[in-house]
Design an enzyme around this catalytic site. Structure first.
Site, short mmCIF file in Angstrom:
data_model
loop_
_atom_site.label_atom_id
_atom_site.label_comp_id
_atom_site.label_asym_id
_atom_site.label_seq_id
_atom_site.Cartn_x
_atom_site.Cartn_y
_atom_site.Cartn_z
CG HIS B 130 -1.88 1.01 1.42
ND1 HIS B 130 -1.59 2.29 1.86
CD2 HIS B 130 -3.23 0.99 1.21
CE1 HIS B 130 -2.73 3.00 1.90
NE2 HIS B 130 -3.73 2.23 1.52
CG ASP B 207 0.79 -2.36 5.98
OD1 ASP B 207 -0.13 -2.43 6.82
OD2 ASP B 207 0.69 -1.70 4.93
CD GLN B 210 -6.83 -4.26 4.27
OE1 GLN B 210 -7.75 -4.96 4.68
NE2 GLN B 210 -6.99 -3.01 3.85
CE LYS B 233 -6.95 0.23 6.40
NZ LYS B 233 -7.67 0.73 5.22
CB CYS B 373 -3.70 3.49 -1.47
SG CYS B 373 -4.79 4.88 -1.17
C1 LIG Z 1 -2.28 -2.80 3.54
C2 LIG Z 1 -2.58 -1.42 4.04
N1 LIG Z 1 -1.59 -0.70 4.58
C3 LIG Z 1 -1.81 0.54 5.06
C4 LIG Z 1 -3.04 1.13 4.99
C5 LIG Z 1 -3.18 2.52 5.51
O1 LIG Z 1 -4.03 2.57 6.63
P1 LIG Z 1 -4.50 3.99 7.16
O2 LIG Z 1 -5.12 4.71 6.02
O3 LIG Z 1 -5.49 3.66 8.22
O4 LIG Z 1 -3.29 4.69 7.68
C6 LIG Z 1 -4.10 0.40 4.43
C7 LIG Z 1 -5.46 0.93 4.34
O5 LIG Z 1 -5.80 1.88 3.69
C8 LIG Z 1 -3.86 -0.89 3.93
O6 LIG Z 1 -4.83 -1.59 3.36
#
Ligand SMILES: Cc1ncc(COP(=O)(O)O)c(C=O)c1O
Ligand SMILES: Cc1ncc(COP(=O)(O)O)c(C=O)c1O
Lengths: 146, 415, 415, 146
Positions: B130, B207, B210, B233, B373
């Protein structure tokens, strides 16, 4: 299905499947690349000018049905117009998709995009090619929307 | 094909806990299939936030009065629950941030930019990250002249594990990877990757945005050095995230933000940091957010994370099956639902994902379309965008059927 | 002495909007005098948060479905309200952060560390800053070899304006100052200070954490380049803050955090930023927090910021008067209530502030004791700590009386 | 006023106003500085050892009534004790102020600190001098609590 019909009018679907003026213009006087990185939409608009007048206009690229049909109908609408007329038309088109145009029918065929105003997030799709046209007219090489 | 009645969880009972699920959208009952973007919230979480503001709202840690002690107890209690939830050794290993994004930036600055990384050092990432696990590392690359490498992916959506053999070298200082792809659902072998990182003395950053919401995660078993996820999430409030770090790592690392709470002593021009994890919590924290996240963890624990996972595997299997009957449906990612999370990215003939999403919206079905993203992954897949449906505890096989029916309607429109 | 009935606002009506104010603490009705730390929340704000989660919770900006559009409309609507509230030229000048602390760190990194500051440049601050407006600049000092100077303070708590004459030079690149001291309540002439900064081409940064909640603030009139404040101190939710910046400044400045939302394009190793203000909003934002803050602004607007200010001036005058009758009471700060915010720091004979706070707590009165995240100011005042009472729209003269009575009880205990 | 009396017992007030062993010890075998930056409390604890035994103990510094009286009574309680005995006493004192001690009275005079357990945030005040004592015994120069 009311809103759905409003958005995906017959003409929109037709233009998205069979876009008009969908080719490169060679040579072109002015050209610009418009992109919406969010959805990957990307169009190049080509212009051949005669003085102040858009003698010919064409486009290439890819995008959703709304952006592609809008690009197609945009080329039809502005061909033969002066820069000022084209910009004015863009203003009115923008009002239309924002739901602010009082007399949509006066916009002719473009009125089919009125339904977009019920889907605010699609406004950018409908106006991408217009922004790109404007960038070409102003001789900016490329724009990016999101 | 999974029969609809086989599902082990009482989803109807769960759905009743989520007030938003009884609303209609454009005249149709809402089918919410975008939990990978943000999840819905059970009443218990909503109430815990209201309750904080209505009964014991006060600044934590420093107040010498009853309200402040109640708030501190609840805030630190949430930290303990979260530590247990991910099997941290101690609550000191859990720092509250605003999001996964802040957590990863904290690591990238603290370990990378303000930390020990030097020109010539290398960071190994992957093509399926992401943006939140890409861009912070680009900062390190640009600030420190560190080199980045990206592990590739097979066409069916699995990391090319053999890339690690060549990419991880003595120069590698950080190996970062998503535990579960937000586009493909691919679950990556993070335990194995952490082991590879440690063999060369690199740290491993996971990370878990998910994964923590959707499956049991044990940071001690993974043995990662850092792990990041977001409350919103996983049934929790917005604006709260978690930075897990091994206590030694957190101690070694410089804080990202300076301010109140995170310091021990300040004189003009000089500051000394507070203990971990407070060192990473500069400023008044999102107290309602942390407390609400604690309640979300309670809620997930009550269901049981094994059950959550199992439910999503079953649902994904069911949905993949139902969708594969739709003409022109092309799903990305591994075929084996047990190796992926409840996320299905797809295209439908040559209908643009934006158009798919708009037409489904009119049917009351909320899915996502775009690059999610994850533009480098889109480039790897060679598509401008995909449509994505994602599931959580409150989704049902009937909703998967409605999605399939919705896609047929999309085909009708574009027929 | 101000008569109790003179107060122009209908405080009882306002109090009825704050559910927490009807609770008891240790058997006594709560007297909450710690709003400078964090404010209480009216029902309308609490409800707006619940309502978001119950009716239209969705990720903003990217969702092509009704829920997402509703959420985006509300989130961007909140941005507009806040822009108007501080008289910004456009909503594009308002970025959401998690707190004042994050806002100031964003400036210190973006303008200082990643920005244009070089060795030999100078930053002019003051001795009365909160740690959140000290420590981020120490980062810049340490990373870039920039020199810091601190404007001094007279014994009665006013900035030594003449210090600016000598401290601001051609080397000065940043002048940072709090608009209202969280310890002394002193309101500083930020408009004049911004002017001085601009004369040498420096930018002016204003910490408005204690001003925006309590008085009309007009960023165009101040003409500051950046201004920071927190939602939780102005009736809003926790975990939401604001970074105001002139549009040109925001455009020039590098973002602090990389991630989703804040980018336009990402390729492996390369990212291009989104437009302002989104460039500064990496990651999923605190949507409920922003929306709730918008409702808090509505609430304050309904009262009228002039009235809020007037109420606090009257209350501070009344309280200073009532407290001056208590033996051994020593108040810090300016005598003239019109030049200070509703914050009273004090000592009581040689009773330690911690003991004062504990005894008042037993009386149901919540005040703060300690260094108030302003250790350099404590050193300047030459006290290890102070007790602090602070007021907001829901406080009454009767509560000031109860505070005075509480202090008499403290004296009894230590007689 | 029940809790108030529980916290500010007569003896606590007496020791805070008239702290015992409140002076520098010269020469001292071991010494440590304990600080709580939050409230500015700061105590130095001095020890004179005879082998394993605390032959003399004194303190200096400033703090709230709870921390000062606790320091004063701490010095009385540990004088003459071995290191192990002192550490054991600290453990029990800590249990007391945390509300976990089953038989407070067996702690003698120190039992007056039982009321602190109703004010969790004051636990650090009550135990600051004890932590400082421990640091001195372990020959750590200084500690900081918050
Ligand atoms: C795999 C992953 N990493 C990071 C993020 C970023 O999370 P956040 O927007 O809550 O900072 C997301 C979600 O958007 C994600 O799906
Ligand atoms: C003057 C001042 N600046 C900055 C801050 C920091 O605000 P926050 O903790 O919300 O980041 C505060 C409040 O604690 C303050 O009073």
């Amino acid at each position: 299905m009311a809103d759905l019909k409003a958005l995906y009018q017959e003409q929109i679907l037709d233009h998205s499947k069979n876009p008009r003026n969908f080719h490169k213009l060679e040579p072109a006087d002015r050209t610009a690349l418009g992109r919406n990185p969010l959805c990957g939409d990307q169009f190049t608009v080509y212009l051949r000018m005669e003085g102040d007048r858009i003698a010919d206009v064409a486009f290439e690229g890819q995008g959703c049905a709304i952006s592609k049909s809008s690009a197609s109908m945009m080329t039809q609408a502005v061909k033969g117009k002066t820069e000022d007329e084209a910009e004015h038309l863009f203003d009115r088109f923008h009002d239309l998709v924002m739901g602010k145009e009082a007399d949509p029918d006066s916009l002719g065929k473009l009125a089919v995009f009125q339904g977009v105003s019920e889907f605010p997030i699609r406004v950018k799709c409908a106006s991408l090619s217009w922004h790109t046209l404007k960038a070409a007219l102003e001789s900016k090489g490329s724009i990016s929307m999101e | 094909m999974v029969s609809k009645t086989k599902l082990l969880m009482n989803v109807e009972k769960i759905r009743a806990d989520f007030p938003i699920l009884s609303r209609t959208v454009r005249g149709k009952p809402l089918v919410y299939l975008d939990s990978a973007a943000t999840s819905q919230k059970p009443q218990a979480v909503i109430d815990s936030v209201s309750d904080f503001y209505s009964r014991y709202n006060a600044n934590v840690h420093r107040a010498i009065y009853e309200l402040g002690e109640e708030a501190t107890r609840a805030y630190e209690g949430a930290r303990e629950k979260i530590a247990q939830f991910i099997h941290a050794r101690s609550p000191n290993e859990v720092a509250f941030t605003k999001s996964t994004t802040e957590s990863i930036n904290t690591i990238a600055y603290g370990w990378g930019i303000k930390g020990k990384l030097r020109e010539g050092d290398e960071i190994v990432s992957t093509v399926m990250e992401h943006h939140s696990n890409h861009v912070p590392w680009f900062f390190v690359q640009d600030a420190k002249g560190v080199k980045m490498k990206w592990v590739g992916m097979s066409d069916d959506g699995a990391l090319k594990m053999e890339d690690y053999d060549t990419m991880i070298t003595k120069r590698t200082k950080v190996v970062t990877v998503t535990q579960c792809s937000n586009v493909l659902g691919t679950i990556n072998p993070v335990q194995e990757i952490a082991k590879r990182a440690h063999e060369v003395g690199a740290i491993c950053v996971v990370d878990a945005a998910q994964s923590v919401p959707h499956m049991p995660v044990d940071v001690q078993k993974i043995d990662c050095d850092f792990l990041a996820f977001s409350g919103h999430k996983m049934l929790g409030p917005t604006g709260i995230g978690v930075l897990y770090g091994k206590e030694e790592r957190l101690q070694e690392m410089e804080p990202l933000m300076g301010g109140g709470e995170m310091i021990r002593e300040v004189h003009l021009g000089i500051a000394k940091w507070n203990d971990v994890p407070f060192k990473f919590e500069g400023g008044t924290p999102n107290m309602a957010g942390a407390i609400g996240l604690g309640v979300a963890v309670d809620y997930l624990n009550k269901i049981g994370m094994d059950n959550v996972r199992q439910h999503e595997v079953e649902l994904t299997e069911y949905a993949l099956d139902a969708l594969s009957d739709v003409k022109g449906f092309h799903g990305f990612g591994l075929k084996d639902a047990s190796r992926r999370g409840g996320v299905i990215s797809f295209t439908l003939g040559d209908v643009h994902p934006h158009d798919i999403a708009s037409i489904l919206d009119v049917e009351g079905i909320a899915i996502r379309s775009g690059h999610h993203c994850a533009q480098p992954l889109m480039e790897r897949l060679n598509v401008p965008a995909t449509a994505r449906a994602s599931f959580y505890v409150y989704n049902t096989p009937e909703e998967a059927d409605r999605l399939a029916a919705g896609l047929r309607k999309v085909l009708d429109v574009f027929a």
